[in-house]
Design a protein around this motif. Structure first.
Motif, mmCIF file in Angstrom:
data_model
loop_
_atom_site.group_PDB
_atom_site.id
_atom_site.type_symbol
_atom_site.label_atom_id
_atom_site.label_comp_id
_atom_site.label_asym_id
_atom_site.label_seq_id
_atom_site.Cartn_x
_atom_site.Cartn_y
_atom_site.Cartn_z
ATOM 1 N N GLU A 63 4.436 14.806 -66.143
ATOM 2 C CA GLU A 63 3.655 15.726 -66.704
ATOM 3 C C GLU A 63 2.078 15.706 -66.442
ATOM 4 N N LEU A 64 1.829 14.111 -66.636
ATOM 5 C CA LEU A 64 0.102 14.001 -66.116
ATOM 6 C C LEU A 64 -0.227 14.398 -64.777
ATOM 7 N N CYS A 65 0.696 14.048 -63.880
ATOM 8 C CA CYS A 65 0.275 14.196 -62.372
ATOM 9 C C CYS A 65 0.485 15.853 -62.193
ATOM 10 N N LYS A 66 1.286 16.429 -62.731
ATOM 11 C CA LYS A 66 1.534 17.862 -62.669
ATOM 12 C C LYS A 66 0.630 18.688 -63.349
ATOM 13 N N CYS A 72 -3.135 6.044 -57.485
ATOM 14 C CA CYS A 72 -2.094 6.533 -58.012
ATOM 15 C C CYS A 72 -0.751 6.460 -57.323
ATOM 16 N N LYS A 73 -0.842 6.999 -56.111
ATOM 17 C CA LYS A 73 0.393 7.257 -55.195
ATOM 18 C C LYS A 73 0.783 5.819 -54.776
ATOM 19 N N THR A 74 -0.016 4.853 -54.566
ATOM 20 C CA THR A 74 0.321 3.496 -54.170
ATOM 21 C C THR A 74 0.983 2.865 -55.290
ATOM 22 N N SER A 75 0.320 3.133 -56.449
ATOM 23 C CA SER A 75 1.033 2.487 -57.798
ATOM 24 C C SER A 75 2.402 3.051 -58.111
ATOM 25 N N ILE A 76 2.557 4.353 -57.737
ATOM 26 C CA ILE A 76 3.954 5.042 -58.010
ATOM 27 C C ILE A 76 5.056 4.188 -57.027
ATOM 28 N N LEU A 93 15.218 8.017 -62.521
ATOM 29 C CA LEU A 93 13.717 7.806 -62.658
ATOM 30 C C LEU A 93 13.022 7.567 -61.451
ATOM 31 N N ASN A 94 13.858 7.231 -60.302
ATOM 32 C CA ASN A 94 13.320 7.140 -58.886
ATOM 33 C C ASN A 94 12.797 8.316 -58.636
ATOM 34 N N GLY A 95 13.902 9.351 -58.725
ATOM 35 C CA GLY A 95 13.759 10.765 -58.237
ATOM 36 C C GLY A 95 12.464 11.397 -59.204
ATOM 37 N N MET A 96 12.138 11.079 -60.400
ATOM 38 C CA MET A 96 11.076 11.738 -61.131
ATOM 39 C C MET A 96 9.905 10.972 -60.726
ATOM 40 N N LEU A 97 9.812 9.847 -60.278
ATOM 41 C CA LEU A 97 8.474 9.123 -59.811
ATOM 42 C C LEU A 97 8.350 9.874 -58.484
ATOM 43 N N GLU A 149 8.580 12.990 -57.658
ATOM 44 C CA GLU A 149 7.883 14.051 -58.497
ATOM 45 C C GLU A 149 6.784 13.872 -58.754
ATOM 46 N N ALA A 150 6.302 13.123 -59.289
ATOM 47 C CA ALA A 150 4.958 12.752 -59.712
ATOM 48 C C ALA A 150 4.156 12.341 -58.468
ATOM 49 N N TYR A 151 4.561 11.803 -57.396
ATOM 50 C CA TYR A 151 4.117 11.348 -56.129
ATOM 51 C C TYR A 151 3.567 12.514 -55.608
ATOM 52 N N GLN A 152 4.407 13.646 -55.532
ATOM 53 C CA GLN A 152 4.344 14.898 -54.657
ATOM 54 C C GLN A 152 3.492 15.639 -55.428
ATOM 55 N N SER A 153 3.490 15.508 -56.661
ATOM 56 C CA SER A 153 2.401 16.375 -57.499
ATOM 57 C C SER A 153 0.893 15.882 -57.092
ATOM 58 N N LEU A 154 0.803 14.770 -56.800
ATOM 59 C CA LEU A 154 -0.672 14.379 -56.658
ATOM 60 C C LEU A 154 -1.242 15.009 -55.127
ATOM 61 N N GLY A 155 -0.222 15.483 -54.372
ATOM 62 C CA GLY A 155 -0.774 16.062 -53.128
ATOM 63 C C GLY A 155 -1.146 15.139 -52.169
ATOM 64 N N ARG A 156 -1.847 15.319 -51.141
ATOM 65 C CA ARG A 156 -2.188 14.438 -50.071
ATOM 66 C C ARG A 156 -3.538 13.707 -50.404
#
Length: 310
Positions: free
Chosen positions: A260-263, A277-281, A297-301, A303-310
């Protein structure tokens, strides 16, 4: 006159004991039952100058197997038996809704616990006046819900001033259940009705030096700190929670907060913070795969990674 006074005092003590006897006895029996898995305890109390306890909140989280369901039923029966003896009784199930209840405690009502906030959970709360002190009250609460093949149950025993009998309330009560003094760990992560809290930095006497808590906005996202600070707190919570394979609900709650935070707040990160953040994920995923693998949980992480964009 002395005999009458003594008799009256004994009658008040007896009435107070009867008013909560079944719930108190059954709850303590469950907490002390070595056959029931104790997931977490979090005890807090505060005393006056004379050393007498003026307020407390004792929290215990238990996990019951399918074969132990009857133990929860016994506690439900105890609440039903004592319901008419308290000044307030609340019962909620997924089918029967009750209004949200905030139970305050601590010096000047510094803390509170919110109940009846999860529509999928079951709740029972019993409010009992302290017959020996007109301004005090006891609150007993149980919150339980299915998890896996068993049932997770949160038990609360709270004592303190009755807000209805105190003339002035503070503007805000902190949503936190203070932790028990540490045994070996210096960090505790708690997920209950008030969200996620991380308790850290305790001295040798178990006194909390600092507390990190999440207070949520209308979108369910923690407020009061920067986005990168919130991400860092959730990362700490995840790395602590992933050590315990039985803490699936806690791990899931933390990860969903990260998603939710990343989105919803990704625009608050600088480019360098996004990369961090992406490295931390990735780091969190690698640690999870080694210690406690979980596909969801891996799949949701991801999702968070992709929400951060490039």
């Amino acid at each position: 006159m002395k005999q009458i006074t003594i008799l009256t005092a004994l009658m008040l003590i007896t009435a107070n004991a009867i008013a909560q006897n079944n719930v108190k006895r059954t709850m303590e029996a469950l907490i002390n039952n070595s056959n029931v898995k104790k997931v977490m305890t979090s005890n807090y109390d505060d005393s006056d100058k004379g050393g007498s306890i003026t307020t407390y909140c004792y929290f215990t989280e238990l996990y019951f197997t399918k074969d132990q369901q009857r133990m929860i039923n016994r506690l439900e029966d105890a609440f039903e038996q004592d319901a008419a003896k308290g000044y307030k009784y609340i019962h909620q199930t997924p089918e029967i809704k009750a209004e949200k209840s905030n139970v305050v405690y601590g010096p000047n009502f510094k803390y509170n616990v919110a109940f009846c906030t999860r529509p999928t959970h079951n709740y029972r709360l019993l409010f009992v006046n302290d017959e020996n002190n007109a301004t005090k009250r006891y609150v007993y609460a149980m919150v339980w819900y299915k998890e896996g093949k068993g049932t997770r149950c949160l038990l609360y025993r709270i004592y303190g001033d009755n807000p209805a009998k105190v003339t002035k309330l503070p503007a805000i009560a902190e949503n936190i259940v203070p932790p028990t003094p540490p045994i070996t760990s210096s960090t505790m992560t708690i997920l209950d009705e008030n969200g996620i809290r991380i308790i850290t930095n305790k001295d040798e006497n178990g006194k909390v030096i600092s507390t990190i808590k999440t207070t949520k906005d209308a979108n369910g996202i923690a407020i009061g700190t920067s986005a990168i600070h919130r991400f860092g707190n959730l990362r700490i919570a995840f790395l602590e929670a992933i050590k315990n394979q039985d803490q699936k609900s806690l791990q899931t709650g933390i990860v969903m907060n990260i998603v939710e935070l990343c989105k919803k707040h990704s625009n608050e990160f600088s480019q360098n913070e996004r990369n961090t953040c992406k490295t931390s994920i990735n780091e969190m995923q690698n640690i999870m795969k080694k210690t406690n693998p979980d596909t969801f949980l891996n799949g949701m992480l991801d999702e968070a990674y992709q929400s951060l964009g490039r």
